[in-house]
Design a protein around this motif. Sequence first.
Motif, mmCIF file in Angstrom:
data_model
loop_
_atom_site.group_PDB
_atom_site.id
_atom_site.type_symbol
_atom_site.label_atom_id
_atom_site.label_comp_id
_atom_site.label_asym_id
_atom_site.label_seq_id
_atom_site.Cartn_x
_atom_site.Cartn_y
_atom_site.Cartn_z
ATOM 1 N N MET A 20 -1.622 -10.476 -6.535
ATOM 2 C CA MET A 20 -0.871 -9.211 -6.478
ATOM 3 C C MET A 20 -1.085 -8.518 -5.137
ATOM 4 S SD MET A 20 1.248 -7.128 -7.593
ATOM 5 C CE MET A 20 1.668 -7.782 -9.164
ATOM 6 N N MET A 21 -2.299 -8.556 -4.601
ATOM 7 C CA MET A 21 -2.554 -7.924 -3.305
ATOM 8 C C MET A 21 -1.767 -8.609 -2.197
ATOM 9 S SD MET A 21 -4.134 -5.283 -3.859
ATOM 10 C CE MET A 21 -3.895 -4.899 -2.155
ATOM 11 N N LEU A 22 -1.641 -9.933 -2.255
ATOM 12 C CA LEU A 22 -0.826 -10.631 -1.256
ATOM 13 C C LEU A 22 0.630 -10.186 -1.333
ATOM 14 C CD1 LEU A 22 -2.285 -14.263 -1.440
ATOM 15 C CD2 LEU A 22 -2.535 -12.599 0.429
ATOM 16 N N VAL A 23 1.138 -10.013 -2.543
ATOM 17 C CA VAL A 23 2.517 -9.544 -2.721
ATOM 18 C C VAL A 23 2.672 -8.129 -2.159
ATOM 19 C CG1 VAL A 23 4.259 -8.901 -4.447
ATOM 20 C CG2 VAL A 23 2.987 -11.033 -4.700
ATOM 21 N N LEU A 24 1.714 -7.249 -2.470
ATOM 22 C CA LEU A 24 1.785 -5.871 -1.964
ATOM 23 C C LEU A 24 1.697 -5.821 -0.439
ATOM 24 C CD1 LEU A 24 -0.387 -3.993 -4.611
ATOM 25 C CD2 LEU A 24 2.090 -3.867 -4.328
ATOM 26 N N ILE A 25 0.797 -6.620 0.137
ATOM 27 C CA ILE A 25 0.664 -6.652 1.600
ATOM 28 C C ILE A 25 1.960 -7.166 2.222
ATOM 29 C CG2 ILE A 25 -0.516 -7.824 3.514
ATOM 30 C CD1 ILE A 25 -3.099 -7.633 1.795
ATOM 31 N N TYR A 26 2.545 -8.171 1.615
ATOM 32 C CA TYR A 26 3.809 -8.714 2.127
ATOM 33 C C TYR A 26 4.895 -7.643 2.188
ATOM 34 C CZ TYR A 26 8.032 -11.527 2.486
ATOM 35 O OH TYR A 26 9.239 -12.038 2.891
ATOM 36 N N PHE A 27 4.939 -6.791 1.156
ATOM 37 C CA PHE A 27 5.955 -5.744 1.115
ATOM 38 C C PHE A 27 5.510 -4.441 1.781
ATOM 39 C CE2 PHE A 27 7.516 -8.438 -2.391
ATOM 40 C CZ PHE A 27 8.831 -8.596 -1.968
ATOM 41 N N GLY A 28 4.317 -4.450 2.392
ATOM 42 C CA GLY A 28 3.832 -3.270 3.100
ATOM 43 C C GLY A 28 3.413 -2.126 2.188
ATOM 44 N N LYS A 29 2.962 -2.445 0.996
ATOM 45 C CA LYS A 29 2.552 -1.431 0.016
ATOM 46 C C LYS A 29 1.041 -1.462 -0.162
ATOM 47 C CE LYS A 29 6.896 -0.589 -1.083
ATOM 48 N NZ LYS A 29 7.548 0.625 -0.690
ATOM 49 N N SER A 30 0.500 -0.379 -0.690
ATOM 50 C CA SER A 30 -0.923 -0.339 -1.037
ATOM 51 C C SER A 30 -1.062 0.104 -2.487
ATOM 52 C CB SER A 30 -1.696 0.597 -0.106
ATOM 53 O OG SER A 30 -1.212 1.910 -0.229
ATOM 54 N N PHE A 31 -2.209 -0.197 -3.057
ATOM 55 C CA PHE A 31 -2.432 0.036 -4.475
ATOM 56 C C PHE A 31 -3.545 1.048 -4.680
ATOM 57 C CE2 PHE A 31 -5.207 -0.999 -8.050
ATOM 58 C CZ PHE A 31 -4.332 -0.828 -9.093
ATOM 59 N N GLY A 32 -3.416 1.863 -5.720
ATOM 60 C CA GLY A 32 -4.463 2.782 -6.114
ATOM 61 C C GLY A 32 -3.990 3.656 -7.261
ATOM 62 N N MET A 33 -4.830 3.832 -8.275
ATOM 63 C CA MET A 33 -4.435 4.616 -9.446
ATOM 64 C C MET A 33 -4.311 6.105 -9.135
ATOM 65 S SD MET A 33 -3.653 2.626 -11.849
ATOM 66 C CE MET A 33 -3.555 3.624 -13.312
ATOM 67 N N SER A 34 -5.143 6.630 -8.243
ATOM 68 C CA SER A 34 -5.046 8.064 -7.952
ATOM 69 C C SER A 34 -3.704 8.399 -7.295
ATOM 70 C CB SER A 34 -6.214 8.530 -7.085
ATOM 71 O OG SER A 34 -6.213 7.886 -5.834
ATOM 72 N N SER A 35 -3.139 7.467 -6.549
ATOM 73 C CA SER A 35 -1.805 7.684 -5.977
ATOM 74 C C SER A 35 -0.771 7.814 -7.085
ATOM 75 C CB SER A 35 -1.418 6.510 -5.066
ATOM 76 O OG SER A 35 -2.333 6.376 -4.026
ATOM 77 N N ASN A 36 -0.933 7.007 -8.124
ATOM 78 C CA ASN A 36 -0.011 7.070 -9.257
ATOM 79 C C ASN A 36 -0.113 8.413 -9.966
ATOM 80 O OD1 ASN A 36 0.637 4.405 -8.717
ATOM 81 N ND2 ASN A 36 -0.905 3.633 -10.113
ATOM 82 N N GLY A 154 -7.961 -1.394 -0.183
ATOM 83 C CA GLY A 154 -8.580 -1.108 1.108
ATOM 84 C C GLY A 154 -9.414 -2.249 1.645
ATOM 85 N N LEU A 155 -10.230 -2.873 0.793
ATOM 86 C CA LEU A 155 -11.049 -3.992 1.255
ATOM 87 C C LEU A 155 -10.206 -5.206 1.611
ATOM 88 C CD1 LEU A 155 -14.213 -3.864 -1.048
ATOM 89 C CD2 LEU A 155 -13.965 -3.097 1.322
ATOM 90 N N SER A 156 -9.122 -5.440 0.853
ATOM 91 C CA SER A 156 -8.280 -6.592 1.173
ATOM 92 C C SER A 156 -7.539 -6.389 2.488
ATOM 93 C CB SER A 156 -7.292 -6.870 0.044
ATOM 94 O OG SER A 156 -6.361 -5.824 -0.083
ATOM 95 N N ASN A 157 -7.405 -5.129 2.909
ATOM 96 C CA ASN A 157 -6.799 -4.819 4.211
ATOM 97 C C ASN A 157 -7.855 -4.633 5.300
ATOM 98 O OD1 ASN A 157 -3.961 -4.798 3.654
ATOM 99 N ND2 ASN A 157 -4.309 -2.953 2.446
ATOM 100 N N LEU A 158 -9.120 -4.950 4.959
ATOM 101 C CA LEU A 158 -10.244 -4.890 5.904
ATOM 102 C C LEU A 158 -10.428 -3.511 6.520
ATOM 103 C CD1 LEU A 158 -9.706 -8.334 7.689
ATOM 104 C CD2 LEU A 158 -11.149 -7.833 5.705
ATOM 105 N N GLN A 159 -10.320 -2.468 5.706
ATOM 106 C CA GLN A 159 -10.474 -1.104 6.192
ATOM 107 C C GLN A 159 -11.937 -0.672 6.067
ATOM 108 O OE1 GLN A 159 -7.726 1.273 3.940
ATOM 109 N NE2 GLN A 159 -5.927 0.278 4.819
ATOM 110 N N LEU A 160 -12.538 -0.298 7.187
ATOM 111 C CA LEU A 160 -13.943 0.133 7.201
ATOM 112 C C LEU A 160 -14.179 1.346 6.296
ATOM 113 C CD1 LEU A 160 -16.813 -0.213 8.245
ATOM 114 C CD2 LEU A 160 -16.170 1.196 10.228
ATOM 115 N N PRO A 161 -13.307 2.381 6.299
ATOM 116 C CA PRO A 161 -13.540 3.507 5.387
ATOM 117 C C PRO A 161 -13.604 3.072 3.915
ATOM 118 C CG PRO A 161 -11.892 4.111 7.013
ATOM 119 C CD PRO A 161 -12.145 2.642 7.175
ATOM 120 N N SER A 162 -12.828 2.059 3.544
ATOM 121 C CA SER A 162 -12.870 1.571 2.163
ATOM 122 C C SER A 162 -14.200 0.893 1.870
ATOM 123 C CB SER A 162 -11.714 0.610 1.891
ATOM 124 O OG SER A 162 -10.499 1.314 1.870
#
Length: 185
Positions: A20-36, A154-162
């Motif tokens: 699912m993360m690969l699909v989201l990255i492909y479409f330029g989206k990010s995931f998180g429940m608090s955003s929802n 965040g971790l799958s996108n290699l973000q240091l803050p995450s």
Amino acid sequence: MEFLYGTWHWAISGFLIGLMMLVLIYFGKSFGMSSNLRTLCTIAGAGKHSDFFKFDWREQKWNLAVVLGAILGGFVAYHFLSNGTGVELNPKTIEQLVTMNIDAPNGKLVPDAIFGMDILQTPKGFLILLLGGILIGFGTRYAGGCTSGHAISGLSNLQLPSLIAVIGFFIGGLVMAHIILPLIF
């Protein structure tokens, strides 16, 4: 059918989340429940009371499928993919709960002594849940997202803050479980 009703191996969920993360990255989206939850509050009109909720929620409506999927997935798993035995806890965990005068969940996900409806009727229990909710809400905003957003997206996108946030989540969980919870109970 035994596969459907037993505990699934963790690698199945890990593989599906990774896919699912690969699909989201492909479409330029990010995931998180608090955003929802922010999107749901915006739809409900919270933007009238706070600038934080003033944004075009229609750009995030795809993300609402995650909320619906979590609700439907939980319903299907509980009613159609469960053999009724519930969750099996490690005996050492049950021993630790007993030392704090907390009953074992007996197949439930959480013990009634902490999350039962009776706890809301006591001032101590109500305050614990209220303070916990406030801290979670504050922490989510302060960290710029929730555990699922940082740990999965965040971790799958290699973000240091995450990475920093996830380390903080784990440290906070350990402190709560081993220091604060025994003091409360």
